[in-house]
Design a protein around this motif. Structure first.
Motif, short mmCIF file in Angstrom:
data_model
loop_
_atom_site.label_atom_id
_atom_site.label_comp_id
_atom_site.label_asym_id
_atom_site.label_seq_id
_atom_site.Cartn_x
_atom_site.Cartn_y
_atom_site.Cartn_z
N SER A 154 0.81 -1.22 0.00
CA SER A 154 0.00 0.00 0.00
C SER A 154 0.84 1.26 0.00
CB SER A 154 -0.90 0.00 1.23
OG SER A 154 -0.12 0.07 2.41
N GLN A 212 -6.35 -3.41 7.24
CA GLN A 212 -6.02 -2.47 6.17
C GLN A 212 -6.43 -3.12 4.85
OE1 GLN A 212 -2.11 -0.90 6.34
NE2 GLN A 212 -2.20 0.08 4.35
N ALA A 218 -6.78 -7.81 2.03
CA ALA A 218 -6.55 -7.02 3.25
C ALA A 218 -5.37 -7.58 4.02
CB ALA A 218 -7.79 -7.02 4.13
N TYR A 219 -4.83 -6.72 4.89
CA TYR A 219 -3.79 -7.10 5.83
C TYR A 219 -4.35 -6.93 7.24
CZ TYR A 219 -0.33 -6.98 2.06
OH TYR A 219 0.38 -7.21 0.93
#
Length: 1260
Positions: free
Chosen positions: A892, A1027, A1049-1050
């Motif tokens: 990101s 995230q 997502a993380y």
């Protein structure tokens, strides 16, 4: 299932099984726990046969068997009985008995009640309360801890005043529970607590029947009982024995005693009422036999009043009483004496008293003797102690000339006991009386005496006679009336009449006096005669002027004539009364003459007022004499005052030709000086002078006053004006005029000089502000105060009033500077100026004029000087430590992405405090702690939040997704002066291996709409920051669901660690979270495909060829298997349809469910999936698969979880095993996976699956 609430015969659950051939199935239950249930052999429905009790058996394990007549399948069912609140709390004791002393402290724990409840959870939690207390007044005395059952004392106990016993009704109530209904049911139990209050010896004993009053005869025998007293121990629970004693008595001696155990008072010695009195008060003490709580003997006292009953055992007695009337002293006597004058009546005091010591008595008095006829005794009878008197009965027989003494006997007899009598002898002396008055030989005596005879001159001696022998030589004389005594008097014993006052005997005033001469004997009887005393004349009167003085007024230069008249009071026409006039010589007597016979007074010559002594004020006083011709001649004088009237024939004159004065400024009403003027005229009408001022601008006034020589004009400053030396006038010229009453004037010049006075207050002049650099060491002046004084002479000094410094925007007292008396401000050498601590100083001072003579010597207001402390660049920037961990997700992080921030402050101000951040060095530390240099992948952007500078760390280019470790970023903070500091940031990286793909059944737009809810639910399930990298439509060809959405997502923790897909799946599989996520559309969790690395093309070609060969082989094998089981597949599809029609679910979408497909109607069912496959392969679960996945499936295996999610009955599906012993074919891959899970090799147990209405095959 609920252990209660299910009645006998109610459906408990249903056993479900299928047979591939469709043969009829028969269901049976066996085992020890089968007695509780009854199964319908045809449908598999299981009803409750007996009441279920969870407290007896938590889990029931009946053995279920299903058979088609040829093959049996057996399994053990685990039926967990859910708790229902079917047990009430049971107290461990049937009742609770407790004893406590009445002085137990409030708050003391008394006992604890305990009850147990066999139920679990809230239904097993017991709360206690006190329902009631008997007696009701005790409800406030006790409290109970609801959770523990500890009963404590909440109020003070009192065995006597409250109660000695309490019954507590205690109720234990469980927390309640519900199973088959929505209402909460609670159960309660009751137990009684019995508290016995133990009395303690804390009260003194108490007498009963008080007050105690008894009577006893004075002749009572020893040991005769008088009265009994009773006391008891107020501590009723103790009830000590009482010991009695007599501790005090109002009379001496031990006439009474008391029995120590019974309290009986009796006579202990003979009683004589006449000695001890009518009453005896005993103080009786009652003492407890045991010590009280304080270790002291408890006791009380009471008074016992014993009345002594009199017995007639004493004869009457005579007493002689002497001394004071209120306190006579009486002794027994039988001889008495008395006196009486002859012929008198009344009582004769003989100091006799008769007494009878008995309380009840009647005494009779009688007289005996030869002379008893002349007397009587009083009283004749008495019942009390009485004074005895003799009364004269026949006064005529009391004649001194016949009898001089009488003897009598007085007899006292006890009327109740005549044998008791006493006789006393009384001797009466008879005294003579005076019964004659004195007499004079003549009734009137005429006497003469010269006027003004000397005091004591004897005029005559006149005496009287008295025939009484007792009066011989004892007659006394007196002149009457009292008004004659100032002139004449008589000697009391001789009768000589003499002159009393020489001066008062004045013939001219009174010539004849009349008086009465009185003679009185020893008995006071008087006799009188009349005296006439005549005065003869002597020359004792001087002439008397008819006026006390004469006053005449005559103008100067005028003439006057005055008649003077005098008279003489001596005898008329005698030489003693003839008068001659004259003038006594004096200063001005020569200016006048008087006729000696007629007394006419005249002036001779001219009268001049100014020629007279001014002190006389025109007054001439003459003394005129008048003298008679007697021997010796007598004379008198009279003052004659002649006022010579003044005429205004003089003008005022000043003593000096001019005057010069000085006066100080600033004094209202100050005296300037005096001018003097005189008018020679001698009267105030003509010589009175008034002063006035011309000039001076109205600043002065003048007051006139008379002085010894003329008049004075006192010049002073007007009381409303202050002369000001500093003003425009320092000198005044005045014209002072002197004017008499008729307008005659004179003038004089007066010079007035104004003298300067130090009377002005000093004033501050504005100075500053001044500036001084911090940390300066200069010793000179850094600022100053300046003031001025309008007075010409002054001495100004400066004093410090206050000093405050502005430190952290707050003004506080300080001592950074020193104020010299000269007004100079210097740095305090012992204090260091630090701008970062204080940036301003405000000094307040007072200026004082030491030479001030008048008024305030200090300034009206304080002076202020502001000193600004100037900053220098002497502080380096300081980074503000933070506990935050900075984590960067490489994927990101694009150009300009903020990944961290630093904060710093500089204590310097202004430009010196401005900070600029810069990234100086970037390094990377991998997981092996190996550090390598990197180019500047980050930059610092400086901003400011209030007084804190912030460095925003941003990326300058995308980061490498493959790197695992952390970036070490060195950031410097530099101020404008070049001072700098640095810090190293740890940027933990999250590489692409931690990216997790979440598949949702909803569309991309719906996921975007629910993004916040999804993130919130994921955060709640994982406790990690979520995230989301991207949200996209699922375009993968292998996707069996249409319109799904992929969310990448993380999941990152604040410490920098991240969750991989396996850990995320484990946390999301928790029952309390997967339902919420399922409602948001979550259907699958997987790892994101790793980015392909650049590789050799030839390797890729070779790998592709090998993969192609494997695919061809797999297709051939699959085709062969499909051909072999074609018939069975179709048959099982039909059976699956039949089974689906029998099953209903709460969340069924529409129509019957077709196992093994993603369809919900018979149309479009996909029987191709009904393969006998290895479910561990299909579901990607081998022996090395994550335990989370297995646990997720295990959660579907137990009926407990199913009971928590749904209240539907249990559905068990059993499939018949193929005859060839191969693993059974499964209608639903999910059932195959559940059956395969946990199956051991070589196990002959039937393959069993469970339906879970929460997930479908498509969901997994």
């Amino acid at each position: 299932m609920c252990s209660t609430g299910i009645v006998t015969g109610q459906l408990a659950f249903t056993i479900q099984a299928t047979d591939p051939e469709g043969d009829p199935l028969t269901y049976t239950l066996s085992g020890a726990d089968a007695i509780y249930f009854e199964v319908n052999q045809n449908t598999g429905q299981v009803d409750v046969r007996r009441s279920l009790d969870r407290e007896s058996n938590t889990v029931l394990r009946p053995i279920a068997t299903v058979t088609d007549g040829f093959t049996d399948r057996t399994t053990t069912l685990s039926i967990v009985l859910a708790d229902a609140n079917d047990n009430k709390p049971i107290f461990q004791q049937a009742s609770y008995d407790f004893s406590c002393p009445e002085n137990t402290a409030v708050g003391t724990s008394l006992f604890r009640v305990q009850a147990t409840d066999a139920d679990t959870s809230n239904a097993g939690v017991v709360q206690y309360r006190i329902e009631s207390v008997t007696p009701e007044a005790g409800l406030s005395l006790f409290s109970i801890v609801p959770a523990t059952g500890v009963v404590s004392l909440a109020g003070s106990l009192n065995y006597n005043e409250l109660s000695g016993f309490y019954q507590l009704k205690i109720i234990a109530t469980d927390g309640g529970g519900k199973c088959y209904s929505d209402s909460i049911t609670t159960h309660s139990s009751i137990v009684f607590g019995f508290i016995t209050v133990v009395d303690i010896p804390d009260l003194d004993p108490q007498f009963v029947g008080t007050p105690y009053v008894a009577s006893v005869r004075e002749d009572s025998l020893v040991d005769q009982s008088v009265i009994k007293v009773t006391a008891f121990d107020q501590d009723r629970g103790v009830n000590d024995a009482i010991v009695y004693s007599i501790i005090a008595s109002t009379v001496e001696g031990n006439q009474f005693k008391i029995s120590s155990d019974e309290g009986v008072i009796s006579v202990s010695a003979p009683i004589d009422r006449e000695e001890i009195g009518d009453t005896v008060t005993l103080t009786v003490k009652a003492t407890e036999s045991q010590l009280n709580i304080n270790g002291d003997p408890a006791s009380t006292t009471t008074d016992v009043l014993i009345n002594i009953i009199d017995v007639n055992d004493n004869p009457p007695e005579f007493y002689k009483c002497e001394g004071q009337e209120d306190k006579p002293v009486c002794v027994i006597a039988i001889q008495f004496t008395g006196e009486v004058f002859e012929h008198t009546t009344g009582s004769i005091p003989i100091n006799m008293m008769v007494k009878d010591l008995d309380k009840t008595r009647r005494t009779q008095l009688t007289l005996q003797g030869a002379d008893k006829g002349m007397f009587s005794v009083e009283p004749a009878s008495t019942t009390s102690d009485s004074v005895v008197q003799l009364l004269v009965k026949q006064p005529d027989e009391l004649d001194f000339e016949k009898i001089q003494e009488a003897v009598l006997q007085v007899i006292a007899t006890d009327e109740d006991k005549p044998t008791f009598s006493t006789t006393a002898t009384v001797t009466i002396s008879i005294k003579d009386a005076n019964d004659n008055s004195p007499t004079f030989p003549e009734d009137t005596y005429k006497l003469t005496v010269a006027e003004h005879s000397p005091a004591g001159t004897a005029i005559a001696t006149i005496t009287a006679t008295d025939p009484d022998t007792m009066d011989q030589g004892l007659i006394t004389y007196k002149l009457l009336p009292e008004s004659i005594l100032p002139y004449f008097d008589v000697k009391p014993t001789t009768g000589e009449i003499y002159v009393k006052n020489e001066t008062l005997l004045d013939r001219e005033v009174r010539s004849l006096y009349s008086a009465t001469l009185q003679a009185r004997d020893t008995g006071g009887k008087p006799g009188t005669t009349v005296l006439e005393i005549t005065l003869t004349d002597i020359n004792d009167q001087p002439p008397v002027f008819n006026r006390e003085s004469y006053l005449e007024f005559v103008p100067e230069d005028g003439q006057f004539e005055l008649q003077i008249t005098a008279t003489d009071a001596d005898e008329t026409d005698s030489i003693n009364s003839q008068i001659v006039y004259g003038i006594e010589p004096s200063e001005y007597s020569s200016n006048f003459t008087i006729d000696p016979d007629t007394g006419v007074l005249r002036n001779q010559g001219t009268l001049d007022r100014e020629a007279l002594n001014p002190d006389l004020d025109g007054r001439i006083e003459l003394i005129v004499t008048a003298t008679d011709k007697g021997t010796p001649p007598l004379s008198s004088t009279v003052p004659v005052i002649i006022n010579v009237e003044d005429v205004n024939d003089n003008v005022p004159q000043f003593e000096a030709s001019s005057y010069t004065f000085s006066v100080k400024e600033g004094v209202k009403g100050a005296n300037v000086g005096s001018v003097y003027a005189r008018d020679m005229d001698q009267t105030v009408d003509f010589n009175r002078i008034s002063f006035s001022i011309n000039g001076g601008f109205g600043s002065f006034i003048i007051r006139s006053s008379a002085v010894e020589q003329g008049y004075r004009g006192e010049i002073s400053v007007d009381p409303d004006i202050e002369l000001d030396y500093e003003g425009s006038r320092k000198h005044y010229t005045l014209q002072v005029e002197a004017t008499d009453l008729e307008g005659e004037t004179a003038s004089v010049t007066v010079e007035v000089n104004v003298v300067d006075v130090n009377d002005e207050r000093p004033e501050f002049l504005p100075t500053g502000p001044f500036t001084v650099k911090e940390n300066t060491t200069i010793t000179g002046s850094v600022g100053y105060f300046e003031a001025q004084d309008k007075d010409g002479n002054n001495s100004l000094i400066y004093e410090l009033e206050s000093m405050t410094c502005k430190c952290n925007d707050s003004w506080t007292p300080c001592s950074s500077f020193i104020l010299e008396p000269t007004g100079e401000i210097k740095v305090n050498p012992v204090k260091e100026l630090d701008y970062e601590q204080c940036d301003q100083a405000l000094i307040e001072a007072q200026v004082i004029d030491e030479l001030t003579e008048k008024g305030w010597n200090n300034s009206a207001t304080t002076g202020e000087v502001l000193i600004n402390i100037e900053d220098i660049n002497d502080n380096v920037p300081v980074f503000i430590h933070t506990k935050s961990t900075f984590v960067v997700v490489a994927e990101s992080a694009s150009l300009g992405t903020q990944v961290a921030e630093v904060t710093a402050t500089d204590r310097d101000s202004g430009k010196n405090g401005e900070i600029n951040f810069k990234v100086a060095l970037v390094q990377f530390e991998n997981l092996n702690n190996e550090i390598s240099g990197e180019k500047l992948l980050f930059t610092a952007f400086t901003t400011q939040r209030q007084d804190i500078y912030v460095g925003l760390i941003q990326t300058t280019e995308p980061l490498d997704l493959t790197l695992k470790g952390k970036y070490l970023v060195t950031v410097t903070a530099t101020d404008t002066g070049g001072l700098s500091a640095s810090t190293v940031l740890d940027l933990l990286t999250v590489d692409g291996s931690y990216k997790v793909e979440l598949e949702f059944t909803t569309s991309e737009a719906e996921v975007e709409r629910d993004r916040d809810e999804i993130v919130s639910a994921l955060t709640a399930a994982t406790s990690a920051a979520v995230q989301i990298i991207t949200i996209r439509e699922n375009t993968a060809p292998e996707s069996r669901a249409e319109g799904t959405t992929i969310v990448e997502a993380y999941f990152i923790y604040p410490n920098g660690t991240a969750l991989d897909s396996v850990e995320v799946r484990k946390k999301l599989s928790s029952p309390e979270h997967y339902l919420a996520l399922g409602q948001l559309g979550l259907m699958n969790i997987g790892s994101a495909p790793e980015a392909e690395k650049e590789s050799d093309p030839w390797k890729f070609i070779l790998l592709g060829m090998v993969a192609g060969l494997i695919i061809v082989l797999a297709v051939l094998t699959t085709s062969l298997m499909c051909t072999r089981r074609n018939f069975r597949r179709k048959l099982k599809a039909a059976k699956a349809m039949n089974s689906a029609s029998m099953v209903t679910y709460d969340n069924q979408k529409s129509g019957p469910v077709v196992p093994g497909t993603n369809k919900y109607t018979m149309e479009g069912a996909n029987p191709v999936l009904n393969l006998n496959i290895d479910t561990t392969m299909i579901l990607d679960m081998d022996e090395e698969s994550s335990d989370v996945d297995k646990v997720s499936l295990n959660s579907l295996e137990y009926t407990e979880d199913m009971d928590k999610e749904t209240t539907n009955g249990m559905h068990v599906i059993m499939e018949e095993e193929d005859d060839d012993g191969e693993p059974p074919e499964y209608i639903e891959p999910l059932g195959a996976a559940l059956a395969q899970l946990g199956q051991k090799k070589g196990s002959n147990k039937a393959q069993m699956g469970f339906t879970n209405p929460a997930f479908s095959t498509t969901d997994l």
